[in-house]
Each structure stands twice: as structure tokens, then as C-alpha cells.
Design a protein around this motif. Structure first.
Motif, mmCIF file in Angstrom:
data_model
loop_
_atom_site.group_PDB
_atom_site.id
_atom_site.type_symbol
_atom_site.label_atom_id
_atom_site.label_comp_id
_atom_site.label_asym_id
_atom_site.label_seq_id
_atom_site.Cartn_x
_atom_site.Cartn_y
_atom_site.Cartn_z
ATOM 1 N N VAL A 153 0.857 -1.248 0.068
ATOM 2 C CA VAL A 153 -0.115 -0.109 0.055
ATOM 3 C C VAL A 153 0.841 1.106 0.029
ATOM 4 O O VAL A 153 1.906 1.227 0.509
ATOM 5 N N ASN A 154 0.428 2.502 -0.424
ATOM 6 C CA ASN A 154 1.082 3.697 -0.654
ATOM 7 C C ASN A 154 0.883 4.219 0.964
ATOM 8 O O ASN A 154 0.021 3.954 1.785
ATOM 9 N N ASP A 155 1.939 5.068 0.932
ATOM 10 C CA ASP A 155 1.981 6.073 2.185
ATOM 11 C C ASP A 155 0.775 6.751 2.325
ATOM 12 O O ASP A 155 0.539 7.300 1.369
ATOM 13 N N GLY A 156 -0.003 6.789 3.501
ATOM 14 C CA GLY A 156 -1.130 7.392 3.649
ATOM 15 C C GLY A 156 -2.539 6.692 3.168
ATOM 16 O O GLY A 156 -3.511 7.371 3.135
ATOM 17 N N ALA A 157 -2.100 5.580 2.886
ATOM 18 C CA ALA A 157 -3.252 4.779 2.421
ATOM 19 C C ALA A 157 -4.189 4.430 3.583
ATOM 20 O O ALA A 157 -3.880 4.426 4.866
ATOM 21 N N VAL A 158 -5.559 4.134 3.140
ATOM 22 C CA VAL A 158 -6.669 3.815 4.260
ATOM 23 C C VAL A 158 -7.208 2.295 3.908
ATOM 24 O O VAL A 158 -7.431 1.725 2.731
ATOM 25 N N TRP A 159 -6.756 1.360 4.926
ATOM 26 C CA TRP A 159 -7.261 0.108 4.782
ATOM 27 C C TRP A 159 -8.700 -0.101 5.721
ATOM 28 O O TRP A 159 -8.751 0.265 6.799
ATOM 29 N N VAL A 160 -9.702 -0.536 5.070
ATOM 30 C CA VAL A 160 -11.020 -0.826 5.600
ATOM 31 C C VAL A 160 -11.155 -2.094 5.891
ATOM 32 O O VAL A 160 -11.030 -2.713 5.113
ATOM 33 N N VAL A 161 -11.569 -2.496 7.088
ATOM 34 C CA VAL A 161 -11.662 -3.806 7.579
ATOM 35 C C VAL A 161 -13.503 -4.065 7.845
ATOM 36 O O VAL A 161 -14.120 -3.485 8.689
ATOM 37 N N PRO A 162 -13.777 -4.597 6.461
ATOM 38 C CA PRO A 162 -15.626 -4.630 6.489
ATOM 39 C C PRO A 162 -16.072 -5.141 7.645
ATOM 40 O O PRO A 162 -17.123 -4.735 8.146
ATOM 41 N N ARG A 163 -15.592 -6.311 8.208
ATOM 42 C CA ARG A 163 -16.231 -7.095 9.393
ATOM 43 C C ARG A 163 -16.333 -6.245 10.762
ATOM 44 O O ARG A 163 -17.207 -6.600 11.591
ATOM 45 N N LEU A 164 -15.415 -5.046 10.622
ATOM 46 C CA LEU A 164 -15.608 -4.234 11.946
ATOM 47 C C LEU A 164 -16.009 -2.850 11.587
ATOM 48 O O LEU A 164 -16.352 -1.972 12.539
ATOM 49 N N GLY A 165 -16.071 -2.548 10.333
ATOM 50 C CA GLY A 165 -16.426 -0.924 10.155
ATOM 51 C C GLY A 165 -15.195 -0.079 10.452
ATOM 52 O O GLY A 165 -15.425 1.251 10.705
ATOM 53 N N THR A 166 -14.002 -0.912 10.544
ATOM 54 C CA THR A 166 -12.920 0.042 10.918
ATOM 55 C C THR A 166 -12.032 0.499 9.908
ATOM 56 O O THR A 166 -11.874 -0.283 8.703
ATOM 57 N N HIS A 167 -11.502 1.793 9.929
ATOM 58 C CA HIS A 167 -10.664 2.365 8.941
ATOM 59 C C HIS A 167 -9.292 2.657 9.694
ATOM 60 O O HIS A 167 -9.203 2.896 10.619
ATOM 61 N N ILE A 168 -8.217 1.916 8.689
ATOM 62 C CA ILE A 168 -6.644 2.178 9.384
ATOM 63 C C ILE A 168 -6.122 3.001 8.361
ATOM 64 O O ILE A 168 -5.829 2.768 7.216
ATOM 65 N N HIS A 169 -5.717 4.150 8.893
ATOM 66 C CA HIS A 169 -4.685 5.035 8.021
ATOM 67 C C HIS A 169 -3.324 4.391 8.388
ATOM 68 O O HIS A 169 -2.886 4.525 9.434
ATOM 69 N N ILE A 170 -2.587 4.473 7.258
ATOM 70 C CA ILE A 170 -1.190 3.753 7.260
ATOM 71 C C ILE A 170 -0.253 5.014 6.997
ATOM 72 O O ILE A 170 -0.179 5.342 5.579
ATOM 73 N N PHE A 171 0.591 5.056 7.664
ATOM 74 C CA PHE A 171 1.762 6.393 7.522
ATOM 75 C C PHE A 171 3.106 5.453 7.305
ATOM 76 O O PHE A 171 3.827 5.460 8.691
ATOM 77 N N LYS A 172 3.543 5.117 6.544
ATOM 78 C CA LYS A 172 4.660 4.162 6.410
ATOM 79 C C LYS A 172 6.020 5.032 6.663
ATOM 80 O O LYS A 172 6.735 4.239 7.368
ATOM 81 N N ASP A 173 5.916 6.168 6.166
ATOM 82 C CA ASP A 173 7.091 6.972 6.550
ATOM 83 C C ASP A 173 7.478 7.296 7.932
ATOM 84 O O ASP A 173 8.655 7.375 8.269
ATOM 85 N N ARG A 174 6.546 7.144 8.858
ATOM 86 C CA ARG A 174 6.834 7.145 10.221
ATOM 87 C C ARG A 174 6.288 5.940 11.038
ATOM 88 O O ARG A 174 6.417 5.983 12.333
ATOM 89 N N LYS A 175 5.955 4.963 10.406
ATOM 90 C CA LYS A 175 5.498 3.535 10.976
ATOM 91 C C LYS A 175 4.643 3.861 12.029
ATOM 92 O O LYS A 175 4.718 3.426 13.280
ATOM 93 N N GLU A 176 3.272 4.222 11.537
ATOM 94 C CA GLU A 176 2.286 4.678 12.578
ATOM 95 C C GLU A 176 1.363 4.636 11.812
ATOM 96 O O GLU A 176 1.147 4.732 10.531
ATOM 97 N N VAL A 177 0.173 4.080 12.345
ATOM 98 C CA VAL A 177 -1.178 3.871 11.957
ATOM 99 C C VAL A 177 -2.369 4.403 13.060
ATOM 100 O O VAL A 177 -1.879 4.812 13.948
ATOM 101 N N HIS A 178 -3.322 5.099 12.245
ATOM 102 C CA HIS A 178 -4.495 5.556 12.950
ATOM 103 C C HIS A 178 -5.594 4.671 13.067
ATOM 104 O O HIS A 178 -5.964 4.584 11.555
#
Length: 76
Positions: free
Chosen positions: A24-49
Motif C-alpha cells: 500500500v502507499n504511504d497514507g493509504a486507508v485500509w478498511v476492515v469490513p467485518r468491523l467497519g474500522t478504517h486504518i490510516h497507514i503512515f509508512k514513512d513514520r511507521k504509524e497507524v491511526h
């Protein structure tokens, strides 16, 4: 989903998530349908929201933290 309470399950979960994060690209959003959860992935700083959806599950945060990433959790 793997059993995170076993060494094999935790290892396999980490491997699966690391493979996902590699493609995935830096800043991508991964959506987990079974939870309705959105995960913002910041690869440059190894951080997720993690923006929690309609179901609660701490497995995602446990796996990502085990990868050595920082996890910030938000409620909708």
C-alpha cells in the motif's frame, strides 16, 4: 484470522499484515469490513491511526504494535 495467543498465530498475523503494508502507499486507508474500522497507514513514520467502526476488536492494534509500529486509536 489467526489465534494471536499462540506463537504461530501471532507470527502469521504479523507476516500477513507486513505483506499488506508493503504494497500500500504511504497514507493509504485500509478498511476492515467485518468491523467497519478504517486504518490510516503512515509508512514513512511507521504509524497507524485506527478509527473504530461498529465492532470492537483489539487484534489489529496488537498485531501492528508487535510489528514495532505506533498505534493511535480513535473512536468515531
Amino acid at each position: 484470522m489467526y489465534d494471536l495467543d499462540t506463537e504461530d498465530g501471532k507470527r502469521r498475523s504479523i507476516e500477513w499484515t507486513e505483506r499488506l503494508f508493503e504494497v500500500v502507499n504511504d497514507g493509504a486507508v485500509w478498511v476492515v469490513p467485518r468491523l467497519g474500522t478504517h486504518i490510516h497507514i503512515f509508512k514513512d513514520r511507521k504509524e497507524v491511526h485506527i478509527h473504530k467502526g461498529f465492532a470492537l476488536d483489539d487484534a489489529l492494534a496488537r498485531v501492528i504494535e508487535a510489528m514495532g509500529w505506533t498505534v493511535c486509536q480513535h473512536n468515531k
